[in-house]
Design a protein around this motif. Sequence first.
Motif, PDB file in Angstrom:
ATOM      1  N   ALA A  40       0.731  -1.137  -0.075  1.00  0.00           N
ATOM      2  CA  ALA A  40      -0.050  -0.054  -0.076  1.00  0.00           C
ATOM      3  C   ALA A  40       0.791   1.172  -0.106  1.00  0.00           C
ATOM      4  CB  ALA A  40      -0.985   0.080   1.241  1.00  0.00           C
ATOM      5  N   ALA A  41       2.014   1.117   0.623  1.00  0.00           N
ATOM      6  CA  ALA A  41       2.882   2.377   0.765  1.00  0.00           C
ATOM      7  C   ALA A  41       3.648   2.647  -0.544  1.00  0.00           C
ATOM      8  CB  ALA A  41       3.985   2.069   1.808  1.00  0.00           C
ATOM      9  N   LEU A  42       3.705   1.541  -1.330  1.00  0.00           N
ATOM     10  CA  LEU A  42       4.152   1.642  -2.694  1.00  0.00           C
ATOM     11  C   LEU A  42       3.049   2.290  -3.619  1.00  0.00           C
ATOM     12  CD1 LEU A  42       6.203  -1.763  -3.144  1.00  0.00           C
ATOM     13  CD2 LEU A  42       7.333   0.589  -3.042  1.00  0.00           C
ATOM     14  N   GLU A  43       2.046   2.032  -3.309  1.00  0.00           N
ATOM     15  CA  GLU A  43       1.052   2.379  -4.329  1.00  0.00           C
ATOM     16  C   GLU A  43       0.719   4.168  -4.096  1.00  0.00           C
ATOM     17  OE1 GLU A  43      -2.470   0.253  -3.446  1.00  0.00           O
ATOM     18  OE2 GLU A  43      -1.696  -1.530  -4.249  1.00  0.00           O
ATOM     19  N   THR A  44       0.997   4.540  -3.064  1.00  0.00           N
ATOM     20  CA  THR A  44       0.892   6.018  -2.897  1.00  0.00           C
ATOM     21  C   THR A  44       1.871   6.969  -3.876  1.00  0.00           C
ATOM     22  OG1 THR A  44       3.048   6.445  -1.212  1.00  0.00           O
ATOM     23  CG2 THR A  44       0.811   5.871  -0.498  1.00  0.00           C
ATOM     24  N   GLY A  45       3.037   6.291  -4.477  1.00  0.00           N
ATOM     25  CA  GLY A  45       3.797   6.988  -5.234  1.00  0.00           C
ATOM     26  C   GLY A  45       4.643   7.850  -4.620  1.00  0.00           C
ATOM     27  N   LEU A  46       4.950   7.563  -3.174  1.00  0.00           N
ATOM     28  CA  LEU A  46       5.829   8.433  -2.252  1.00  0.00           C
ATOM     29  C   LEU A  46       7.092   7.775  -1.765  1.00  0.00           C
ATOM     30  CD1 LEU A  46       3.073  10.148  -0.247  1.00  0.00           C
ATOM     31  CD2 LEU A  46       4.455  11.399  -1.977  1.00  0.00           C
ATOM     32  N   ALA A  47       7.124   6.378  -2.102  1.00  0.00           N
ATOM     33  CA  ALA A  47       8.090   5.553  -1.735  1.00  0.00           C
ATOM     34  C   ALA A  47       9.564   5.930  -2.192  1.00  0.00           C
ATOM     35  CB  ALA A  47       7.969   4.180  -2.019  1.00  0.00           C
ATOM     36  N   LEU A  48      10.317   6.228  -1.531  1.00  0.00           N
ATOM     37  CA  LEU A  48      11.973   6.689  -1.899  1.00  0.00           C
ATOM     38  C   LEU A  48      12.971   5.747  -1.774  1.00  0.00           C
ATOM     39  CD1 LEU A  48      11.691  10.521  -0.713  1.00  0.00           C
ATOM     40  CD2 LEU A  48      11.288   9.769  -3.065  1.00  0.00           C
ATOM     41  N   ALA A  49      13.812   5.560  -2.707  1.00  0.00           N
ATOM     42  CA  ALA A  49      14.881   4.529  -2.541  1.00  0.00           C
ATOM     43  C   ALA A  49      16.199   5.442  -2.970  1.00  0.00           C
ATOM     44  CB  ALA A  49      14.780   3.411  -3.244  1.00  0.00           C
ATOM     45  N   LEU A  50      17.316   5.265  -2.057  1.00  0.00           N
ATOM     46  CA  LEU A  50      18.814   5.790  -2.574  1.00  0.00           C
ATOM     47  C   LEU A  50      19.326   4.537  -3.318  1.00  0.00           C
ATOM     48  CD1 LEU A  50      19.651   7.307   1.079  1.00  0.00           C
ATOM     49  CD2 LEU A  50      18.901   8.665  -1.348  1.00  0.00           C
ATOM     50  N   GLY A  54      22.472   0.133  -9.236  1.00  0.00           N
ATOM     51  CA  GLY A  54      21.310  -0.663  -9.278  1.00  0.00           C
ATOM     52  C   GLY A  54      20.796  -1.385  -7.730  1.00  0.00           C
ATOM     53  N   LYS A  55      21.794  -0.901  -6.799  1.00  0.00           N
ATOM     54  CA  LYS A  55      21.419  -1.664  -5.560  1.00  0.00           C
ATOM     55  C   LYS A  55      20.930  -0.447  -4.555  1.00  0.00           C
ATOM     56  CE  LYS A  55      23.720  -3.948  -1.708  1.00  0.00           C
ATOM     57  NZ  LYS A  55      25.192  -4.394  -1.262  1.00  0.00           N
ATOM     58  N   ILE A  56      19.639  -1.000  -3.935  1.00  0.00           N
ATOM     59  CA  ILE A  56      19.285   0.001  -2.925  1.00  0.00           C
ATOM     60  C   ILE A  56      20.247  -0.080  -1.584  1.00  0.00           C
ATOM     61  CG2 ILE A  56      17.383   0.582  -1.088  1.00  0.00           C
ATOM     62  CD1 ILE A  56      15.408  -0.997  -3.217  1.00  0.00           C
ATOM     63  N   LEU A  57      20.500   1.107  -1.323  1.00  0.00           N
ATOM     64  CA  LEU A  57      21.286   1.546  -0.129  1.00  0.00           C
ATOM     65  C   LEU A  57      20.495   2.426   0.848  1.00  0.00           C
ATOM     66  CD1 LEU A  57      24.575   2.679  -2.060  1.00  0.00           C
ATOM     67  CD2 LEU A  57      23.989   0.387  -1.044  1.00  0.00           C
ATOM     68  N   GLY A  58      19.289   2.808   0.726  1.00  0.00           N
ATOM     69  CA  GLY A  58      18.407   3.476   1.657  1.00  0.00           C
ATOM     70  C   GLY A  58      17.002   3.440   1.039  1.00  0.00           C
ATOM     71  N   CYS A  59      16.093   3.681   1.878  1.00  0.00           N
ATOM     72  CA  CYS A  59      14.659   3.903   1.550  1.00  0.00           C
ATOM     73  C   CYS A  59      13.873   4.410   2.811  1.00  0.00           C
ATOM     74  CB  CYS A  59      14.062   2.675   1.151  1.00  0.00           C
ATOM     75  SG  CYS A  59      13.811   1.426   2.740  1.00  0.00           S
TER      76      CYS A  59
END
Length: 212
Positions: A40-50, A54-59
Amino acid sequence: MLELHNLSSDNERDIDRLIGFLAEYDDPGVRMRPRDAVDAALETGLALALIRDGKILGCSLVYDFFENVDGPVFSEIGTMRVTLNGQGLQNLLSYFHLVQISLEDDFSPDHNVFAVVQPNTASEHNLKTKVGMKPWQPPEVLQRLRRSAGVPFAAEKYCLVAPPNCRKAAFKNLRDLLIGDRLFKTPKGEGRLLIKTGWFSNDLLDIDFDDD
């Protein structure tokens, strides 16, 4: 170079990378949300990732709580995890959340943006002193909504809320860190962050919001 992206609920790769990152970097101080809450959080369009190479280092995610479309909305900045320390990246994530929410919602009187923090932690300190959030008693309706969602407030933690002036501060802080086209210096250290979200452009930071 380190990049900031919005994660999408429509992108299976985004979902898999996020779930893998949260599992790999489990933090006892950060509640692991149920999978449906993350979706549901992803569906808001507000999820952020560093992301770097190609590798996530923060979110950082935003969880919305509301009873109906005409009632109050409560947006929680949560599940913030950063593996690159000493650069002030948690502050940057908070600034970008507040800017994006401001642009999409304009902080209506019935919209509260909040975070849940543990006393005497770096997160509490940063959100209070760098972001400008204030201690806040969540209303009963929010407490009920969180209980229904399976994430009741923990007794050892408390809430901070973003007052209206947080919005102006977030825009100003980002303007001060801007060094190029969608390129920012980190608040601390010599880091650089390139913004790869679809909605952002430098000129958005020139929007002037009146104090409420």
